[in-house]
Design a protein around this motif. Sequence first.
Motif, PDB file in Angstrom:
ATOM      1  N   THR A  17       3.846  13.589   0.651  1.00 30.25           N
ATOM      2  CA  THR A  17       4.193  12.234   0.204  1.00 30.25           C
ATOM      3  C   THR A  17       2.979  11.645  -0.501  1.00 30.25           C
ATOM      4  N   PRO A  18       2.976  11.701  -1.850  1.00 32.04           N
ATOM      5  CA  PRO A  18       1.785  11.265  -2.596  1.00 32.04           C
ATOM      6  C   PRO A  18       1.358   9.821  -2.323  1.00 32.04           C
ATOM      7  N   THR A  19       2.300   8.967  -2.019  1.00 33.56           N
ATOM      8  CA  THR A  19       1.960   7.558  -1.787  1.00 33.56           C
ATOM      9  C   THR A  19       1.706   7.246  -0.314  1.00 33.56           C
ATOM     10  N   ALA A  20       1.690   8.275   0.508  1.00 35.64           N
ATOM     11  CA  ALA A  20       1.544   8.068   1.959  1.00 35.64           C
ATOM     12  C   ALA A  20       0.178   7.478   2.296  1.00 35.64           C
ATOM     13  N   ARG A  21       0.217   6.490   3.146  1.00 32.47           N
ATOM     14  CA  ARG A  21      -1.007   5.925   3.707  1.00 32.47           C
ATOM     15  C   ARG A  21      -1.025   6.309   5.172  1.00 32.47           C
TER      16      ARG A  21
END
Length: 183
Positions: free
Chosen positions: A145-149
Amino acid sequence: MVDIEPSLMNQAKAKTRISPNSVSLAGEFAVLSRLALWGYDANMTLGRTKNVDILVSNPRTNQLYQLEVKTNLDARRRPPVSKLHGRFVSSWIMNKKHESISRPELWYCFVTIGLESKLARFFVVPSAVVAKYVRAQHSLWLKTTPTARDSPMRQFRIGFKGEKYRIPTATAEQYEDNWKFSY
């Protein structure tokens, strides 16, 4: 057509909403009931800082267990599907700390209660299996998930035998009603 006063509608909705604390207690008492029926001596622990929900003793073998109960309400009519984690029975919210809690005497009982039916399903899983899954699922989520924080929130899922999963996943067939505490 009958006009219903908005405040009465809100009262009706409030009555049907079940508090998270009530859901947790319902799960714990349901587990205590099952343990009694299986011949175990079990006691709920009390207090705000407790680490374990139920202490369990097998009077036949003198074996002692600690049981952490996680309960959810499920309103779905079919099993949920995740693009990343596949089809699963249900999932429960966990925390980062659960990645490292692995002791032979500690088990989790994951309870899912059908919202409409009020029927419960129980999955009794060793803490080592839970820790491994929680760690792997979070790592997979971060990688894919590239936008995962990163956050302390995790999930544990129970899958189905025969399904293909990207990480080892406990299945209903392995752990549902596993009251013998077997691996």
